[in-house]
Design a protein around this motif. Structure first.
Motif, PDB file in Angstrom:
ATOM      1  N   ASP A  97       0.875  -1.182   0.000  1.00 57.80           N
ATOM      2  CA  ASP A  97       0.000   0.000   0.000  1.00 57.80           C
ATOM      3  C   ASP A  97       0.907   1.224   0.000  1.00 57.80           C
ATOM      4  OD1 ASP A  97      -2.142   1.714   0.297  1.00 57.80           O
ATOM      5  OD2 ASP A  97      -2.499   1.238   2.404  1.00 57.80           O
ATOM      6  N   HIS A  99      -2.387   2.509   9.079  1.00 59.45           N
ATOM      7  CA  HIS A  99      -2.951   1.244   9.574  1.00 59.45           C
ATOM      8  C   HIS A  99      -1.921   0.132   9.535  1.00 59.45           C
ATOM      9  CE1 HIS A  99      -3.093   0.246   5.245  1.00 59.45           C
ATOM     10  NE2 HIS A  99      -3.387   1.535   5.113  1.00 59.45           N
ATOM     11  N   ALA A 116       1.341   0.754   7.471  1.00 55.44           N
ATOM     12  CA  ALA A 116       1.376   1.781   6.435  1.00 55.44           C
ATOM     13  C   ALA A 116       1.232   3.128   7.145  1.00 55.44           C
ATOM     14  CB  ALA A 116       0.247   1.569   5.440  1.00 55.44           C
ATOM     15  N   GLU A 124       0.888   7.139   6.587  1.00 50.15           N
ATOM     16  CA  GLU A 124       0.412   7.909   5.434  1.00 50.15           C
ATOM     17  C   GLU A 124      -0.189   9.261   5.798  1.00 50.15           C
ATOM     18  OE1 GLU A 124      -3.070   6.206   3.468  1.00 50.15           O
ATOM     19  OE2 GLU A 124      -3.057   4.552   4.877  1.00 50.15           O
ATOM     20  N   GLU A 154       2.776   7.808   1.342  1.00 54.33           N
ATOM     21  CA  GLU A 154       2.587   6.611   2.169  1.00 54.33           C
ATOM     22  C   GLU A 154       3.695   5.587   1.927  1.00 54.33           C
ATOM     23  OE1 GLU A 154      -0.944   4.382   1.155  1.00 54.33           O
ATOM     24  OE2 GLU A 154      -0.976   3.373   3.093  1.00 54.33           O
TER      25      GLU A 154
HETATM   26 MG    MG Z   1      -2.979   2.887   3.473  1.00 58.87          MG
END
Ligand code: MG
Ligand code: MG
Length: 271
Positions: free
Chosen positions: A105, A168, A199, A201, A232
């Motif tokens: 991600d 998250h 992640a 971000e 991110e």
């Molecule tokens: Mg994310």
């Protein structure tokens, strides 16, 4: 519940992070005036599949596309469409991919041609706030330490920190525990341990931190319609220290940006 990863799982996640990093690098060559976000979305889907992965956002909570593409005052979750990119705009591209059962991600805000210095500073500060946050993601620290670092850097520079959307945990699911807000208090929240992957971000606004959601149920825009940026990275705790799994290297290579910024940052994390 936080699902810590084994060394083997972190190596698999490094591959997933590589897919999304390469996808954004591929797109960096294509982000220019006159192209539609829908065209870029199709390119990304084909590229992700050619890497033996599956688009991570497509169908997730019924999201209709491969990329979240959020131009200018859109913060995140913009849906690709037929409008064309224009000189002087910015676009935040968020990319997810699933490979070997684990998600990557990754997001970057691109400039389309020449942008004003105000907006360029916003992009630089948002990326820097991401680095400030990553530095705090180490064993023994807590969720609030990361949020505090991001918020302090962004607000010291006069920007608004979006509250409603957060980073998250990352793994076999796109969104795992813990939530990683981009604001917070030192020493508060869940404690970080070896093998956690998250992640991080930051979503940082030129003006107010306040946002509104569009009637499409997805798109988020700043309340004052001023620009917003989003960067991110996927980060693991290895030997107690933060280790970047994703990389901006492919973007910099595509854009001809000669920068040791990320290598220096990686080395600093090891000290
Ligand atoms: Mg994310
Ligand atoms: Mg993302």
């Amino acid at each position: 519940m936080i699902k810590v990863k084994t060394r083997e799982e972190i190596e698999i996640m490094r591959e997933s992070a590589l897919v999304v990093s390469k996808t954004l690098g591929m797109l960096a060559n294509e982000v220019k005036p006159g192209v539609t976000t829908l065209y870029l979305d199709k390119l990304a889907e084909d590229f992700i599949r050619s890497e033996g992965a599956i688009p991570g956002f497509l169908g997730l909570y019924d999201f209709p596309n491969t990329l979240c593409m959020s131009p200018n005052s859109q913060v995140v979750h913009g849906i690709p469409n037929k409008t064309t990119l224009k000189e002087g705009e910015i676009i935040s591209i968020d990319c997810g991919a699933l490979k070997n059962g684990f998600y990557g991600d990754h997001a970057y805000t691109f400039a389309i041609g020449e942008i004003t210095s105000d907006i360029e500073k916003l992009l630089d500060a948002t990326k820097q706030s991401l680095y400030e946050g990553i530095r705090e993601f180490k064993a023994g620290n807590r969720v609030g330490d990361v949020g505090f670092a991001i918020q302090k850097f962004a607000e010291d520079n006069g920007y608004g920190v979006v509250r409603e959307l957060v980073g998250h945990g990352l793994g076999k699911e796109m969104h795992e525990d813990p939530e990683m807000p981009n604001y917070g208090k030192r020493g508060r929240g869940k404690k970080f341990t070896e093998g956690m992957v998250v992640a991080i971000e930051p979503m940082i606004n030129l003006g107010t931190h306040k946002i509104r959601q569009h009637s499409d149920g997805w798109t988020i825009t700043t309340l004052d319609n001023k620009p917003s940026a989003h960067f991110e990275h996927d980060v693991a705790i290895v030997n107690g220290k933060p280790e970047l799994l994703s990389t901006f290297k492919y973007i910099y290579d595509a854009l001809g940006i000669k920068s040791d910024e990320e290598n220096e940052f990686r080395q600093n994390l090891q000290q």
